[in-house]
Design an enzyme around this catalytic site. Structure first.
Site, PDB file in Angstrom:
ATOM      1  N   THR A   1       0.825  -1.198   0.000  1.00  0.00           N
ATOM      2  CA  THR A   1       0.000   0.000   0.000  1.00  0.00           C
ATOM      3  C   THR A   1       0.867   1.259   0.000  1.00  0.00           C
ATOM      4  O   THR A   1       1.867   1.314   0.694  1.00  0.00           O
ATOM      5  CB  THR A   1      -0.915   0.006   1.242  1.00  0.00           C
ATOM      6  OG1 THR A   1      -1.873  -1.031   1.091  1.00  0.00           O
ATOM      7  CG2 THR A   1      -1.630   1.331   1.410  1.00  0.00           C
TER       8      THR A   1
ATOM      9  N   ARG B   1     -12.536 -10.269   0.078  1.00  0.00           N
ATOM     10  CA  ARG B   1     -11.916  -9.662   1.258  1.00  0.00           C
ATOM     11  C   ARG B   1     -11.817  -8.139   1.085  1.00  0.00           C
ATOM     12  O   ARG B   1     -11.418  -7.637   0.042  1.00  0.00           O
ATOM     13  CB  ARG B   1     -10.525 -10.259   1.441  1.00  0.00           C
ATOM     14  CG  ARG B   1      -9.723  -9.690   2.614  1.00  0.00           C
ATOM     15  CD  ARG B   1      -8.602  -8.790   2.157  1.00  0.00           C
ATOM     16  NE  ARG B   1      -7.714  -8.447   3.258  1.00  0.00           N
ATOM     17  CZ  ARG B   1      -6.801  -7.480   3.195  1.00  0.00           C
ATOM     18  NH1 ARG B   1      -6.639  -6.793   2.089  1.00  0.00           N
ATOM     19  NH2 ARG B   1      -6.049  -7.211   4.219  1.00  0.00           N
ATOM     20  N   VAL B   2     -12.221  -7.394   2.101  1.00  0.00           N
ATOM     21  CA  VAL B   2     -12.059  -5.944   2.092  1.00  0.00           C
ATOM     22  C   VAL B   2     -10.911  -5.607   3.030  1.00  0.00           C
ATOM     23  O   VAL B   2     -10.885  -6.072   4.173  1.00  0.00           O
ATOM     24  CB  VAL B   2     -13.348  -5.225   2.545  1.00  0.00           C
ATOM     25  CG1 VAL B   2     -13.125  -3.719   2.623  1.00  0.00           C
ATOM     26  CG2 VAL B   2     -14.498  -5.547   1.599  1.00  0.00           C
TER      27      VAL B   2
ATOM     28  N   ASP C   1      -7.965  -2.676   4.700  1.00  0.00           N
ATOM     29  CA  ASP C   1      -8.077  -1.479   5.538  1.00  0.00           C
ATOM     30  C   ASP C   1      -8.107  -0.184   4.730  1.00  0.00           C
ATOM     31  O   ASP C   1      -8.589   0.832   5.208  1.00  0.00           O
ATOM     32  CB  ASP C   1      -6.929  -1.432   6.549  1.00  0.00           C
ATOM     33  CG  ASP C   1      -5.546  -1.475   5.892  1.00  0.00           C
ATOM     34  OD1 ASP C   1      -5.427  -1.993   4.764  1.00  0.00           O
ATOM     35  OD2 ASP C   1      -4.586  -1.005   6.521  1.00  0.00           O
TER      36      ASP C   1
ATOM     37  N   GLY D   1       0.672  -2.141   5.667  1.00  0.00           N
ATOM     38  CA  GLY D   1       0.971  -3.339   6.446  1.00  0.00           C
ATOM     39  C   GLY D   1      -0.214  -4.279   6.506  1.00  0.00           C
ATOM     40  O   GLY D   1      -1.066  -4.269   5.612  1.00  0.00           O
ATOM     41  N   ASN D   2      -0.247  -5.060   7.552  1.00  0.00           N
ATOM     42  CA  ASN D   2      -1.278  -6.091   7.684  1.00  0.00           C
ATOM     43  C   ASN D   2      -2.624  -5.459   8.038  1.00  0.00           C
ATOM     44  O   ASN D   2      -2.979  -5.295   9.200  1.00  0.00           O
ATOM     45  CB  ASN D   2      -0.857  -7.098   8.754  1.00  0.00           C
ATOM     46  CG  ASN D   2      -1.790  -8.285   8.807  1.00  0.00           C
ATOM     47  OD1 ASN D   2      -2.971  -8.170   8.471  1.00  0.00           O
ATOM     48  ND2 ASN D   2      -1.283  -9.423   9.236  1.00  0.00           N
ATOM     49  N   GLY D   3      -3.383  -5.127   6.983  1.00  0.00           N
ATOM     50  CA  GLY D   3      -4.645  -4.433   7.183  1.00  0.00           C
ATOM     51  C   GLY D   3      -5.681  -5.262   7.908  1.00  0.00           C
ATOM     52  O   GLY D   3      -6.570  -4.717   8.561  1.00  0.00           O
TER      53      GLY D   3
HETATM   54  N1  ASP Z   1      -2.828  -2.626   4.057  1.00  0.00           N
HETATM   55  C1  ASP Z   1      -2.994  -3.469   2.904  1.00  0.00           C
HETATM   56  C2  ASP Z   1      -4.099  -4.450   3.151  1.00  0.00           C
HETATM   57  O1  ASP Z   1      -4.063  -5.128   4.158  1.00  0.00           O
HETATM   58  C3  ASP Z   1      -1.775  -4.208   2.547  1.00  0.00           C
HETATM   59  C4  ASP Z   1      -0.665  -3.305   2.139  1.00  0.00           C
HETATM   60  O2  ASP Z   1      -0.062  -2.613   2.975  1.00  0.00           O
HETATM   61  O3  ASP Z   1      -0.377  -3.292   0.951  1.00  0.00           O
HETATM   62  O4  ASP Z   1      -4.968  -4.565   2.325  1.00  0.00           O
END
Ligand code: ASP
Length: 205
Positions: A65, A93-94, A96, A117-119
């Site tokens: 992201t 899946r949706v 963040d 990160g890990n949304g």
């Molecule tokens: N935040 C994004 C998600 O979880 C992943 C990313 O940082 O690319 O969808």
């Protein structure tokens, strides 16, 4: 939100709505993502996403992201973030990125924050909303980002995530969790140019 009274439109209807608004539908798959998907599919293994989010290690694979906060000389503030989501996710899946307060948040009176990160973990805590609210109470952006990530790690999550923030006064900062070996940086561009700011060790690899 500029064209309707709604905040989120999702799924196939969102695609149809976007087309009505003049966007062209196009595949976001590229050679790299197609190849990675084919390699993964050939193994015949189910996606990790069918297991509950692990608390003790971060299973997040590819993600990327990009978040942006724009602040003009008149104090107008705007936040936005892209998403490629997580690799090998369950269809539908949706993440963040589109959730206000999760992937990004801005308040014209205070400032803005964006996350990567890990949304799937981070959106449970609305970390960007928390950062902006802490800045509203006077906390500097770097400490506010650290506090929002700490709230998540204090609950036992081992995840990878980074947040960058800027106040309407121009003070900016960032923090990361779980990326001590990979680093996290953000860039600031003002009238004098562009500089890259590392908020954790630069990657050694
Ligand atoms: N935040 C994004 C998600 O979880 C992943 C990313 O940082 O690319 O969808």
């Amino acid at each position: 939100m500029e064209e309707t009274q709604h905040t989120l439109i999702v799924g196939d209807d969102a695609t149809r709505f976007a087309a009505r608004m003049g966007f062209t539908e196009t595949s976001l798959t590229n050679v790299r993502s197609q190849t990675r998907w084919e390699e993964w599919a050939a193994k015949g293994e189910p996606t990790d996403a069918f297991n509950p989010e692990p608390f003790d290690k971060d299973e997040l694979r590819g993600h990327d992201t990009v978040g942006t906060i724009a602040l003009d000389a008149a104090g107008n503030l705007c936040v936005g973030c892209s998403t490629n989501g997580r690799e090998f996710k369950i269809p539908g899946r949706v993440g963040d990125s589109p959730i206000p307060g999760a992937g990004a948040y801005g308040d014209q009176e205070v400032g803005g924050a964006v996350a990567t990160g890990n949304g799937d973990v981070m959106m449970r805590f609305l970390p960007c909303y928390q950062v902006v609210e802490l800045m509203r109470q006077g906390m500097p952006p770097d400490l506010a980002c650290q506090a929002a990530l700490k709230r998540i790690t204090d609950r036992g999550y081992k995840f990878g995530g980074g947040i960058a923030a800027i106040g309407v006064d121009g003070q900016h900062g960032g923090a990361q969790a779980g990326w001590d070996d990979g680093g996290f940086s953000y860039s600031v561009r003002d009238a004098s140019g562009n500089s890259k700011i590392w908020v954790s060790p630069q990657p050694t690899r």
